[in-house]
Motif scaffolding. Structure first.
Motif, short mmCIF file in Angstrom:
data_model
loop_
_atom_site.label_atom_id
_atom_site.label_comp_id
_atom_site.label_asym_id
_atom_site.label_seq_id
_atom_site.Cartn_x
_atom_site.Cartn_y
_atom_site.Cartn_z
N MET A 391 0.85 -1.18 0.00
CA MET A 391 0.00 0.00 0.00
C MET A 391 0.89 1.23 0.00
O MET A 391 1.80 1.35 0.83
CB MET A 391 -0.91 0.02 1.23
N ALA A 393 0.95 5.42 0.09
CA ALA A 393 0.23 6.67 0.36
C ALA A 393 1.20 7.82 0.10
O ALA A 393 2.17 8.00 0.85
CB ALA A 393 -0.28 6.69 1.78
N ARG A 409 1.93 2.33 -11.40
CA ARG A 409 1.34 1.12 -10.81
C ARG A 409 1.52 -0.07 -11.75
O ARG A 409 1.85 -1.18 -11.31
CB ARG A 409 -0.15 1.35 -10.54
N ASP A 437 -1.76 -1.29 -3.93
CA ASP A 437 -2.84 -0.33 -3.67
C ASP A 437 -2.20 1.04 -3.47
O ASP A 437 -1.37 1.22 -2.58
CB ASP A 437 -3.60 -0.76 -2.41
N HIS A 439 -2.67 5.15 -2.87
CA HIS A 439 -3.54 6.25 -2.46
C HIS A 439 -2.77 7.56 -2.62
O HIS A 439 -1.69 7.73 -2.06
CB HIS A 439 -3.98 6.09 -1.00
N ARG A 440 -3.34 8.46 -3.38
CA ARG A 440 -2.74 9.79 -3.59
C ARG A 440 -3.54 10.80 -2.78
O ARG A 440 -4.78 10.81 -2.82
CB ARG A 440 -2.77 10.15 -5.07
N TRP A 441 -2.82 11.65 -2.01
CA TRP A 441 -3.52 12.64 -1.20
C TRP A 441 -4.35 13.56 -2.08
O TRP A 441 -3.99 13.85 -3.22
CB TRP A 441 -2.54 13.46 -0.37
N SER A 442 -5.45 14.05 -1.52
CA SER A 442 -6.36 14.92 -2.28
C SER A 442 -5.81 16.32 -2.48
O SER A 442 -6.32 17.09 -3.30
CB SER A 442 -7.72 15.02 -1.56
N GLU A 536 -7.81 11.46 5.66
CA GLU A 536 -7.40 10.46 4.67
C GLU A 536 -6.40 9.45 5.23
O GLU A 536 -6.50 8.25 4.97
CB GLU A 536 -6.79 11.16 3.45
N ARG A 539 -8.10 6.77 7.11
CA ARG A 539 -8.72 5.79 6.22
C ARG A 539 -7.68 4.80 5.68
O ARG A 539 -7.92 3.59 5.59
CB ARG A 539 -9.42 6.48 5.05
N VAL A 540 -6.50 5.33 5.34
CA VAL A 540 -5.44 4.47 4.80
C VAL A 540 -4.96 3.48 5.85
O VAL A 540 -4.82 2.28 5.58
CB VAL A 540 -4.27 5.34 4.29
N LYS A 543 -7.58 0.83 6.48
CA LYS A 543 -7.63 -0.14 5.39
C LYS A 543 -6.44 -1.09 5.46
O LYS A 543 -6.58 -2.30 5.22
CB LYS A 543 -7.64 0.59 4.04
#
Length: 562
Positions: A391, A393, A409, A437, A439-442, A536, A539-540, A543
């Protein structure tokens, strides 16, 4: 046989009773004597006072005796004072209990072998049916009638104990395939004995054939499987443990391990005779069928990782959580603790990337690429270790910018695919995709995605002495301007840009520490208000741990693709 009893010392009746109790059998002196009277458990040997020169045997070369019993046994052997009580009628006046009137130096002359403990599992029902009565201060024990079959079976166990005791010094030290375990001697002293050991001569002396050794060993292994409360995967794991660890077992688990040790000694003896053409080699049992040889200490049908994985245990993490900056690295363990997850590197391991320019493909090959054990069916690959999900992030920049992250990816997945191909394996793209997996910060960086300009300004002012002369309003404005640049499409916008021309840079570690109470308040707010936005990073982390816990309890194979 000068090395007899050098690796496991002889046992007095009291010590035999003590060891029996460790294995869950409640014996006492009166019961041991009654077992002798019933011809079920006869002492291994009796040291008599009267010598018989015709029975005298020179002790030969061996390690110095360690303990009084072994010293007495050797002296008696050399003087011809050893007797086999199994070859003699029951002696009703033979004393098992210490006679205090004879002083502290009195000894009953009775010696037992560790390998005689195996019988107790077979006669457990008999021990449970015993009756005890008292006549004055003396306790008497009565056992149910054992019947001829049990007496015959007890004789078989005595045969096993005699053979194993004679063979133990040669084969006992090598029960662990990876380590020689010696007692009361050195490898330098033991090695010539091992080299000179003649299994054919010993077989002739004992009247004990290779076929009998194999039959007895399989009988012991079957009994071990029957009584072992561990069984299955736990039993396989226990058999892998070092020999010293076996002594920590108790009750039936220890009794079962004893049987496996004796069985292994007999099987190693059989293999030596078979190598000399005096017996057939042991059969190779099918992995899918029940067979006593599956219980062998030296048998390894699977790797340690596979055994651990079958129990939901493994030192390998189920998730590697790769984070970019020092702030995330500091916050992730604390977030996990706030969410109620314990520190467990075997579940989630945090990896600090130090930037989005690092080559994650090699990290993925090491961390997430499955290791193949083999292909037992046409449809699946078995794994050597549980799968690991990588994962990531990160800030949405560099290789993880909007127009590049999917290509990144795909490159990571291709690296994992190549590792599989190098092992001769292929699987579906769908199953491969589960291993990565991203996840890119918003927002353009972690800090902007999780904290307001005011929260950031207060934290920076708390850790920096001068703030380059800026007021709080000025600093909030500078941060807002950076955030606006990122929203209009400018790249590489990071909180560090705000202090690029200051006299010294704030510490990112100190900034993370200052921001933690703010982030914790946001987590607390989510507990109190279901409608509060969940950060966020929370959440990461949630998960990551949920995935790790799910994968811990699931058996995994990979779909085979030709």
């Amino acid at each position: 046989m000068p090395w007899v009893f050098t690796q496991r010392p002889p046992l007095s009746p009291e010590k035999f009773i003590s060891e029996a109790r460790r294995r869950g059998f409640d014996l006492n002196i009166q019961t041991v004597r009654e077992l002798y009277r019933r011809r079920l458990l006869i002492p291994f040997v009796w040291v008599q006072n009267e010598p018989d020169p015709s029975l005298a045997v020179p002790n030969g070369d061996g390690p110095r005796p360690n303990g009084t019993l072994l010293t007495e046994l050797r002296l008696a052997r050399e003087a011809g004072r050893l007797r086999d009580l199994a070859a003699m009628p029951f002696r009703p006046h033979l004393s098992f209990a210490r006679q205090t009137r004879f002083g502290r130096r009195w000894w009953d002359g009775l010696i037992y072998s560790w390998h005689q403990l195996h019988l107790l599992s077979t006669i457990a029902w008999l021990l449970e049916g015993r009756r005890e009565t008292w006549r004055g201060s003396k306790r008497r024990v009565q056992l149910p009638d054992p019947g001829p079959y049990l007496i015959e079976e007890a004789a078989d166990f005595r045969r096993i104990a005699i053979a194993a005791t004679a063979l133990e010094a040669r084969y006992g030290p090598t029960l662990d395939p990876d380590f020689v375990h010696l007692s009361n001697t050195t490898f330098k002293q033991w090695s010539p004995y091992r080299a000179s050991f003649d299994p054919v001569a010993v077989s002739d002396t004992l009247g004990y054939s290779a076929e009998q050794a194999a039959e007895d060993a399989e009988s012991l292994l079957s009994s071990a499987a029957r009584i072992d409360p561990l069984g299955g995967s736990w039993g396989e794991l226990a058999r892998r443990a070092p020999r010293k660890a076996w002594e920590q077992l108790k009750g039936p688990a220890l009794a079962a391990m004893d049987m496996r040790q004796t069985a292994e000694i007999l099987l190693l003896f059989h293999e030596d005779l078979a190598d000399r053409g005096l017996a057939k080699q042991l059969p190779e049992p099918s992995p899918t069928s029940a067979h006593p040889l599956h219980e062998r200490l030296s048998r390894r049908d699977s790797s340690l990782d596979e055994d651990l994985m079958s129990l939901g245990l493994s030192p390998h993490p189920r998730v590697v959580l790769a984070v970019e900056g020092e702030s995330e690295q500091r916050h992730v363990p604390r977030i996990a603790a706030e969410l109620g997850y314990r520190v467990a590197p075997e579940l989630v391991r945090v990896l600090h990337l130090g930037g989005t320019t690092k080559d994650l493909q090699k990290v993925a090959a090491l961390a997430a690429a499955p290791l193949i054990a083999g292909r037992k069916t046409d449809h699946h690959w078995d794994l050597l270790k549980p799968p690991t999900c990588l994962m990531v992030a990160v800030d949405p920049e560099g290789k993880f910018a909007a127009d590049k992250w999917e290509r990144t990816r795909d490159g990571i997945l291709e690296e994992i695919r190549q590792v599989l191909l190098a092992q001769g394996a292929k699987t579906t793209d769908e199953e491969l995709s589960m291993l990565v997996d991203i996840h890119r910060w918003s927002a353009s960086c972690y800090e902007f995605a999780h904290f307001t300009d005011e929260e950031l300004a207060d934290a920076i002012m708390a850790i920096h002495d001068t703030v380059n002369g800026l007021s709080r309003v000025d600093l909030v404005g500078a941060l807002a301007a950076l955030r606006a640049r990122a929203r209009t499409g400018h790249r590489n916008v990071d909180i560090k840009n705000v202090w690029w021309d200051w006299n010294y840079e704030p510490s990112k570690v100190a900034l993370a520490e200052q921001l933690w109470p703010v982030l914790k308040q946001k987590i607390d707010r989510c507990r109190e208000d279901d409608g509060a936005p969940i950060p966020e990073i929370v959440r990461v982390v949630e998960k990551a741990y949920r995935t790790a816990l799910h994968w811990r309890d699931v058996s995994f194979v990979l779909t085979a693709v030709d």
